[in-house]
Motif scaffolding. Structure first.
Motif, PDB file in Angstrom:
ATOM      1  N   VAL A  81      31.947 100.391  75.741  1.00  0.00           N
ATOM      2  CA  VAL A  81      31.568 101.219  75.536  1.00  0.00           C
ATOM      3  C   VAL A  81      30.914 101.812  74.266  1.00  0.00           C
ATOM      4  O   VAL A  81      31.324 102.684  73.930  1.00  0.00           O
ATOM      5  CB  VAL A  81      32.664 102.439  76.563  1.00  0.00           C
ATOM      6  CG1 VAL A  81      32.932 104.123  76.224  1.00  0.00           C
ATOM      7  CG2 VAL A  81      32.227 102.855  78.183  1.00  0.00           C
ATOM      8  N   PHE A  84      28.756 101.285  72.437  1.00  0.00           N
ATOM      9  CA  PHE A  84      27.489 101.829  72.678  1.00  0.00           C
ATOM     10  C   PHE A  84      27.276 103.372  71.947  1.00  0.00           C
ATOM     11  O   PHE A  84      26.247 103.767  72.050  1.00  0.00           O
ATOM     12  CB  PHE A  84      27.656 101.809  74.320  1.00  0.00           C
ATOM     13  CG  PHE A  84      26.484 102.797  75.176  1.00  0.00           C
ATOM     14  CD1 PHE A  84      24.480 102.046  75.049  1.00  0.00           C
ATOM     15  CD2 PHE A  84      26.695 104.077  75.104  1.00  0.00           C
ATOM     16  CE1 PHE A  84      24.251 102.994  75.230  1.00  0.00           C
ATOM     17  CE2 PHE A  84      25.297 104.973  76.078  1.00  0.00           C
ATOM     18  CZ  PHE A  84      24.109 104.162  76.032  1.00  0.00           C
ATOM     19  N   ASN A  85      28.683 103.675  72.313  1.00  0.00           N
ATOM     20  CA  ASN A  85      28.320 105.182  71.469  1.00  0.00           C
ATOM     21  C   ASN A  85      27.982 104.808  70.270  1.00  0.00           C
ATOM     22  O   ASN A  85      27.472 106.388  69.678  1.00  0.00           O
ATOM     23  CB  ASN A  85      29.984 105.827  71.879  1.00  0.00           C
ATOM     24  CG  ASN A  85      30.611 106.081  73.169  1.00  0.00           C
ATOM     25  OD1 ASN A  85      29.226 106.536  73.647  1.00  0.00           O
ATOM     26  ND2 ASN A  85      31.739 105.903  73.283  1.00  0.00           N
ATOM     27  N   LYS A  88      24.065 102.789  70.595  1.00  0.00           N
ATOM     28  CA  LYS A  88      23.258 103.567  71.729  1.00  0.00           C
ATOM     29  C   LYS A  88      22.183 101.787  72.460  1.00  0.00           C
ATOM     30  O   LYS A  88      21.452 102.399  71.921  1.00  0.00           O
ATOM     31  CB  LYS A  88      22.334 104.235  70.931  1.00  0.00           C
ATOM     32  CG  LYS A  88      23.086 105.593  70.710  1.00  0.00           C
ATOM     33  CD  LYS A  88      23.713 106.533  72.067  1.00  0.00           C
ATOM     34  CE  LYS A  88      24.676 107.643  71.377  1.00  0.00           C
ATOM     35  NZ  LYS A  88      25.530 108.271  72.404  1.00  0.00           N
ATOM     36  N   SER A  89      22.837 101.065  72.413  1.00  0.00           N
ATOM     37  CA  SER A  89      22.032  99.769  72.986  1.00  0.00           C
ATOM     38  C   SER A  89      23.360  98.793  73.344  1.00  0.00           C
ATOM     39  O   SER A  89      24.471  98.726  72.950  1.00  0.00           O
ATOM     40  CB  SER A  89      21.695  99.109  71.970  1.00  0.00           C
ATOM     41  OG  SER A  89      21.137  98.017  72.114  1.00  0.00           O
ATOM     42  N   ILE A  90      23.604  97.699  73.851  1.00  0.00           N
ATOM     43  CA  ILE A  90      24.194  97.041  74.971  1.00  0.00           C
ATOM     44  C   ILE A  90      23.736  95.402  74.776  1.00  0.00           C
ATOM     45  O   ILE A  90      24.322  94.762  75.285  1.00  0.00           O
ATOM     46  CB  ILE A  90      24.445  97.051  76.219  1.00  0.00           C
ATOM     47  CG1 ILE A  90      23.259  97.964  76.655  1.00  0.00           C
ATOM     48  CG2 ILE A  90      25.509  98.654  75.747  1.00  0.00           C
ATOM     49  CD1 ILE A  90      24.344  97.472  78.957  1.00  0.00           C
TER      50      ILE A  90
ATOM     51  N   THR B  71      32.394 101.728  83.818  1.00  0.00           N
ATOM     52  CA  THR B  71      31.362 101.586  82.588  1.00  0.00           C
ATOM     53  C   THR B  71      30.072 101.906  82.819  1.00  0.00           C
ATOM     54  O   THR B  71      29.404 102.212  81.701  1.00  0.00           O
ATOM     55  CB  THR B  71      31.621  99.970  82.181  1.00  0.00           C
ATOM     56  OG1 THR B  71      33.165  99.804  82.502  1.00  0.00           O
ATOM     57  CG2 THR B  71      31.674 100.263  80.647  1.00  0.00           C
ATOM     58  N   LEU B  75      28.194 104.463  80.413  1.00  0.00           N
ATOM     59  CA  LEU B  75      26.873 104.321  79.435  1.00  0.00           C
ATOM     60  C   LEU B  75      25.158 104.771  80.750  1.00  0.00           C
ATOM     61  O   LEU B  75      24.618 105.075  79.420  1.00  0.00           O
ATOM     62  CB  LEU B  75      26.728 102.501  79.671  1.00  0.00           C
ATOM     63  CG  LEU B  75      28.104 101.963  79.110  1.00  0.00           C
ATOM     64  CD1 LEU B  75      27.559 100.267  78.867  1.00  0.00           C
ATOM     65  CD2 LEU B  75      28.312 102.491  77.415  1.00  0.00           C
ATOM     66  N   GLU B  79      19.457 103.820  80.406  1.00  0.00           N
ATOM     67  CA  GLU B  79      19.667 103.442  78.871  1.00  0.00           C
ATOM     68  C   GLU B  79      19.731 101.568  78.802  1.00  0.00           C
ATOM     69  O   GLU B  79      18.570 100.753  78.468  1.00  0.00           O
ATOM     70  CB  GLU B  79      20.405 103.798  77.630  1.00  0.00           C
ATOM     71  CG  GLU B  79      19.769 104.861  77.206  1.00  0.00           C
ATOM     72  CD  GLU B  79      21.052 106.568  77.912  1.00  0.00           C
ATOM     73  OE1 GLU B  79      21.013 106.035  79.019  1.00  0.00           O
ATOM     74  OE2 GLU B  79      20.640 106.970  77.447  1.00  0.00           O
ATOM     75  N   LEU B  80      19.801 101.218  80.421  1.00  0.00           N
ATOM     76  CA  LEU B  80      20.647 100.038  80.356  1.00  0.00           C
ATOM     77  C   LEU B  80      19.434  98.996  80.853  1.00  0.00           C
ATOM     78  O   LEU B  80      19.488  98.217  80.420  1.00  0.00           O
ATOM     79  CB  LEU B  80      21.029  99.896  81.899  1.00  0.00           C
ATOM     80  CG  LEU B  80      23.163 100.237  81.055  1.00  0.00           C
ATOM     81  CD1 LEU B  80      23.468 100.002  81.740  1.00  0.00           C
ATOM     82  CD2 LEU B  80      23.478 100.178  80.157  1.00  0.00           C
TER      83      LEU B  80
END
Lengths: 104, 170
Positions: A81, A84-85, A88-90, B71, B75, B79-80
């Motif tokens: 998390v 991601f903050n 802005k991508s995982i 989670t 998020l 976007e995921l």
């Protein structure tokens, strides 16, 4: 009586499916889920061994493994998390801040 | 009959794990993981591990999967699903994984166990699975129980530190 090998092969298959997906996936949530699937296979193997060897220590070890998994998943998801903050991508392919720059 | 039920659970476990890990939407993947854990809990019941089956359902399905879902909601699912799902060159990695699978399955199918412990099925039936696990846990591994408590405490502090740092910078 179901043979021990059936449980062990099943545990190995679950572990390997998780491992293959861990190697090829890019979504970091799916990576965490793959780790969970692998740990499920390992716990299954521990419990199967405990049953067929008449030794209940496998259950205790599986219990410890479940507890450690809970802690590690909590830390990993909170790191996810936070990342991601920041970005802005995982996507795991974009985790390259610490990589050595080979192209100068 | 028991073979039929066990065969169903074997096929369903492998199939569900494949289906759960190949979903595009991570929420579906987490729900597939929930189904996988329920099936594995039933396989634990095949192995006379009632306590671990309940722990599996309570801890995994009750705590860890809810953590995953929180989670995902933090998020945002939009976007995921837009990122690419697999690495660009994944054939070699799949080959490594399949080779590992062949080695693991081949080795596991040849295992023979000679050792027999003292916790026989009749002993466990006499005092119960949960009591047997508890007696063993607190008599032989008291340090382990304490260490597990510390191991569960430290991630809590770590998560709190991570959450605080985010508020400081914003």
């Amino acid at each position: 009586m179901i043979p021990l090998e059936a449980y062990l092969v099943l545990a190995g298959l679950i572990f390997s499916i998780g491992l293959i997906n861990l190697l090829i996936s890019r979504n970091m949530i799916i990576l965490f889920i793959s780790v969970e699937v692998m740990l499920a296979g390992v716990n299954l193997m521990l419990v199967a061994m405990a049953h067929y060897m008449n030794d209940i220590r496998g259950h205790v070890l599986a219990l410890f493994s479940i507890a450690v998994t809970a802690g590690s998943v909590a830390v990993g998801l909170s790191l996810l998390v936070a990342y991601f903050n920041l970005k802005k991508s995982i996507d795991s392919e974009e985790l390259r801040e610490l990589r050595e720059r080979l192209d100068g | 009959m028991i073979y039929l039920i066990f065969g169903y659970f074997c096929i369903a476990t492998v199939g569900i794990s494949i289906v759960a890990l190949t979903r595009k939407n991570p929420v579906h993947a987490v729900l597939g993981l929930l189904l996988l854990f329920l099936h594995i809990a039933v396989i634990y019941l095949f192995l006379n591990a009632e306590f671990l089956a309940m722990v599996q359902i309570i801890v995994y399905a009750g705590a860890i999967l809810v953590m995953f879902l929180f989670t995902l909601f933090l998020l945002g699912a939009k976007e995921l699903s837009s990122t690419k799902r697999y690495t660009s060159i994944f054939e070699g990695r799949v080959l490594i994984g399949v080779a590992t699978m062949a080695v693991i399955v081949g080795a596991f199918s040849l295992i023979e166990t000679k050792y027999k412990g003292k916790y026989t099925i009749s002993y466990i039936q006499e005092i119960g699975n949960t009591k047997a696990v508890g007696v063993l846990l607190f008599n032989e591994y008291p340090i382990g129980v304490l260490l597990i408590g510390i191991i569960l405490l430290i991630p809590m502090i770590a998560v709190a530190v991570l959450a605080w740092r985010k508020n400081d910078t914003s």
